[in-house]
Design a protein around this motif. Structure first.
Motif, PDB file in Angstrom:
ATOM      1  N   UNK A   1       1.983   7.085  -7.237  1.00 13.26           N
ATOM      2  CA  UNK A   1       0.594   7.513  -7.406  1.00 13.26           C
ATOM      3  C   UNK A   1       0.686   8.945  -7.224  1.00 13.26           C
ATOM      4  N   UNK A   2       1.639   8.909  -5.973  1.00 16.48           N
ATOM      5  CA  UNK A   2       1.955  10.599  -5.879  1.00 16.48           C
ATOM      6  C   UNK A   2       3.644  10.982  -6.711  1.00 16.48           C
ATOM      7  N   UNK A   3       3.588  10.100  -7.038  1.00 15.74           N
ATOM      8  CA  UNK A   3       5.777   9.725  -7.654  1.00 15.74           C
ATOM      9  C   UNK A   3       4.735  10.803  -8.990  1.00 15.74           C
ATOM     10  N   UNK A   4       3.465   9.550  -9.883  1.00 14.13           N
ATOM     11  CA  UNK A   4       2.997   9.653 -11.528  1.00 14.13           C
ATOM     12  C   UNK A   4       2.227  11.309 -11.739  1.00 14.13           C
ATOM     13  N   UNK A   5       1.718  11.885 -10.472  1.00 11.77           N
ATOM     14  CA  UNK A   5       0.542  12.743 -10.328  1.00 11.77           C
ATOM     15  C   UNK A   5       1.816  14.071  -9.813  1.00 11.77           C
ATOM     16  N   UNK A   6       3.082  13.397  -9.633  1.00 13.64           N
ATOM     17  CA  UNK A   6       3.965  15.544  -9.778  1.00 13.64           C
ATOM     18  C   UNK A   6       3.421  16.136  -8.244  1.00 13.64           C
TER      19      UNK A   6
ATOM     20  N   UNK B   1      -4.183  13.727 -14.654  1.00 15.90           N
ATOM     21  CA  UNK B   1      -3.458  14.921 -14.095  1.00 15.90           C
ATOM     22  C   UNK B   1      -3.852  15.925 -13.960  1.00 15.90           C
TER      23      UNK B   1
ATOM     24  N   UNK C   1       2.663   1.780  -3.535  1.00 12.71           N
ATOM     25  CA  UNK C   1       1.024   1.954  -4.363  1.00 12.71           C
ATOM     26  C   UNK C   1       1.043   4.140  -4.388  1.00 12.71           C
ATOM     27  N   UNK C   2       0.852   3.828  -3.164  1.00 16.46           N
ATOM     28  CA  UNK C   2       0.551   5.649  -2.619  1.00 16.46           C
ATOM     29  C   UNK C   2       1.903   6.009  -2.949  1.00 16.46           C
TER      30      UNK C   2
ATOM     31  N   UNK D   1      -3.415  14.782  -6.078  1.00 18.25           N
ATOM     32  CA  UNK D   1      -3.179  13.787  -4.545  1.00 18.25           C
ATOM     33  C   UNK D   1      -4.265  13.116  -3.661  1.00 18.25           C
TER      34      UNK D   1
ATOM     35  N   UNK E   1      -5.718   1.680  -6.180  1.00 23.06           N
ATOM     36  CA  UNK E   1      -4.454   2.306  -8.084  1.00 23.06           C
ATOM     37  C   UNK E   1      -4.793   1.135  -8.769  1.00 23.06           C
TER      38      UNK E   1
ATOM     39  N   UNK F   1      -7.174  10.509  -3.490  1.00 24.10           N
ATOM     40  CA  UNK F   1      -6.505   9.541  -3.340  1.00 24.10           C
ATOM     41  C   UNK F   1      -6.853   9.339  -1.474  1.00 24.10           C
TER      42      UNK F   1
ATOM     43  N   UNK G   1      -5.628   0.455  -2.495  1.00 20.71           N
ATOM     44  CA  UNK G   1      -5.054  -0.875  -2.966  1.00 20.71           C
ATOM     45  C   UNK G   1      -5.876  -0.930  -4.193  1.00 20.71           C
TER      46      UNK G   1
ATOM     47  N   UNK H   1       0.683  -1.430  -0.082  1.00 19.04           N
ATOM     48  CA  UNK H   1       0.154   0.097  -0.294  1.00 19.04           C
ATOM     49  C   UNK H   1       1.039   1.120   0.147  1.00 19.04           C
TER      50      UNK H   1
END
Lengths: 258, 278
Positions: free
Chosen positions: A21-26, B208, A17-18, B213, B182, B216, B179, A14
């Motif tokens: 996700x944060x990386x891809x959203x920048x 985007x 994954x978080x 963020x 995503x 989520x 989980x 988890x």
């Protein structure tokens, strides 16, 4: 597998994954390879935190923070009240120079706003990380509309206050145009006339003849003649009435002699 | 007393005195409406007190986490992936029908998945899996008088049965909704590549522009809230279970139905509250 291990694995998954996700959203980037810049504006036209930053159309960073600074001033001492912190990737850093300009642009079907940096010239120095630069304020559509509204109001006011003179002017122009129209019609009719055509033809023929003669005059023979005439005139310069009389008397005498 | 309190909340709970006053009323309206509500509130209060009060049953908690997260994960992941695929295909179909262009589908399908689908679908699946099992388990314990036996041994049934399950479901809801969301997005990305022809890069770019963020985070908070509702309703109906196989069956049905309804109502309330936080 023991319950503890399974649960632990899921927690780790988890967290991973978080982070991804944060990386891809920048929103989060641990391997940041970018320099910071502060761009100052008086109007930022809808830029938000997270808006992209582009150099020559290629995304090289994003807006990280927007701050209001009521006391803010640029290098020349002019008031600039908005500070926008941006990041620029190191790979694009050398193209951004002292004379680069920072525009706010609009792109895409959903009207995404972004900061466009024009590349600087090689003669000027590169910027220092963290430096403050002045951005180009985007044109304000609302201001444009209000200004054109004011202009339209002034035109209306002028027309209303000078109604009689404006109407006179228009009437005058109207009659002028109708007169011109009449004249043109007359000219048209004249050119249709047989006599007039003949006249025009003759004039044309005469001008052709004149052209022919003048062409001949321009030739060496003509030049000679002109010179001779010129000489003659110079020689005749000394002649006045008295001399002519005397000359004529002499001639007369001579004539009488014959 | 006309109706005896089922599991000893009346004399010991925070609402004990009130419950006693209410249940002593002979009026059936009082008994049918207020008694269950007050019993439920008492259960909630006792569970919350039980969380902070020692002893902490860590082993029980881990066992329940294994049951709630690890064993539910495959079902949840499988189901939400299909839900995401359907969302993408339907959204693309509708957009092509209306504006003849589905360029924005990845963006707003991702937003829909994050704001609603991931959390709600996974919570409903956990309800049907964990909630039903929990209600049947507690109901059977009630019917076979194991709860009375626990009480005789000096063990508080709520502290022993509800608290670990409550914590496991709250944490499980939080983790599973992350989980599920995503994995859902991943499935959406795959289907939009295969079916609609958008590369993963363009999917992420479109996403985007809509998704932030905090979406989520809100989804995870929603998942935790839904997770909290599941054991409370299940244990509540389990404790009220009437004797016999019929009683257990009816308690399980009631618990699943009321949990599902509660999740959907709670989703509306949380969605409304979160809409003010953007």
């Amino acid at each position: 597998m023991r319950s503890e291990i399974k649960v632990g694995l899921l927690f780790l998954l988890t967290i991973g994954l978080v982070a991804a996700f944060a990386f891809y959203l920048g929103a989060f980037n641990p391997f940041s390879n970018a320099n910071k810049l502060t761009v100052m504006y008086n109007f930022a036209g809808g830029i938000e935190v997270g808006s992209p930053v582009r150099v020559m159309g290629i995304k090289v960073g994003r807006v990280t923070d927007i701050r209001f600074d009521p006391m803010g001033k640029d290098a020349k001492g002019r008031e600039v009240k908005l500070k926008v912190d941006i990041t620029v990737d190191k790979k694009a850093w050398k193209t951004v120079r002292q004379d680069s300009r920072f525009f706010i642009n609009l792109a895409g079907v959903i009207g995404e706003k972004f900061i466009e940096i024009s590349p600087g010239s090689l003669e000027s120095d590169t910027l220092k990380p963290g430096q403050s630069v002045r951005g180009e304020d985007p044109p304000r559509v609302d201001q444009l509309i209000s200004q054109s509204y004011g202009l339209a109001g002034k035109v209306m006011e002028f027309v209303e206050s000078n109604e009689t003179s404006v109407i006179d002017t228009i009437n005058m122009m109207n009659s002028l145009v109708s007169n011109l129209n009449k004249t043109l019609k007359l000219v048209d009719k004249t050119t249709q006339n047989r006599d007039a055509r003949k006249l025009i033809k003759n004039v044309s023929a005469i001008s052709d003849d004149v052209a022919f003669f003048t062409a001949e005059l321009r030739g060496p023979e003509g030049q000679k003649t002109v010179k001779l005439v010129n000489e003659l005139i110079h020689r005749l310069k000394g002649l006045d009435a008295k001399t002519i009389k005397t000359f004529l008397q002499e001639e007369g005498i001579k004539a009488k002699l014959f | 007393m006309v109706n005896e309190c089922n599991w000893g909340l009346c004399h010991h709970g925070l609402f004990g005195d009130v419950v006693e006053v209410v249940v002593s009323k002979p009026n059936p309206f009082w008994r049918l409406v207020f008694e269950p509500v007050l019993e439920f509130l008492s259960l909630v209060a006792k569970t919350l007190v039980g969380i902070v009060q020692p002893p902490y049953r860590v082993k029980d908690l881990v066992k329940q986490l294994d049951f709630v997260i690890w064993q539910s994960a495959p079902v949840v992941i499988f189901s939400v992936s299909f839900a995401a695929i359907v969302t993408i295909i339907e959204a693309s179909f509708h957009m092509k029908l209306v504006i003849k262009n589905d360029a924005l589908v990845p963006g707003f399908a991702a937003l829909l998945i994050l704001r609603e689908l991931g959390a709600v679908v996974s919570a409903l699946l956990i309800t049907s899996r964990v909630g039903a099992g929990l209600a049947a388990e507690v109901g059977t314990m009630k019917v076979t008088e194991q709860i009375d036996a626990l009480r005789m041994l000096g063990i508080q049934p709520i502290k022993y049965l509800v608290v670990p399950r409550f914590l496991a479901c709250v944490i499980g809801g939080f983790v599973l909704s992350i989980i599920a969301n995503l994995v859902c997005l991943y499935a959406a990305m795959l289907v939009s590549q295969v079916q609609l022809g958008y590369s993963p890069g363009s999917f992420i770019v479109a996403m985007r522009s809509f998704v932030s963020f905090q979406d989520l985070i809100f989804a995870a908070i929603k998942g935790a809230c839904f997770g909290a509702v599941i054991p409370l309703f299940s244990c509540f109906y389990g404790f009220r279970c009437e004797s016999g196989a019929d009683g257990v069956g009816s308690a399980t049905t009631k618990s699943v139905v009321s949990t599902s309804v509660a999740i959907i109502v709670l989703d509306f309330i949380l969605g409304y509250i979160f809409s003010y936080m953007y």
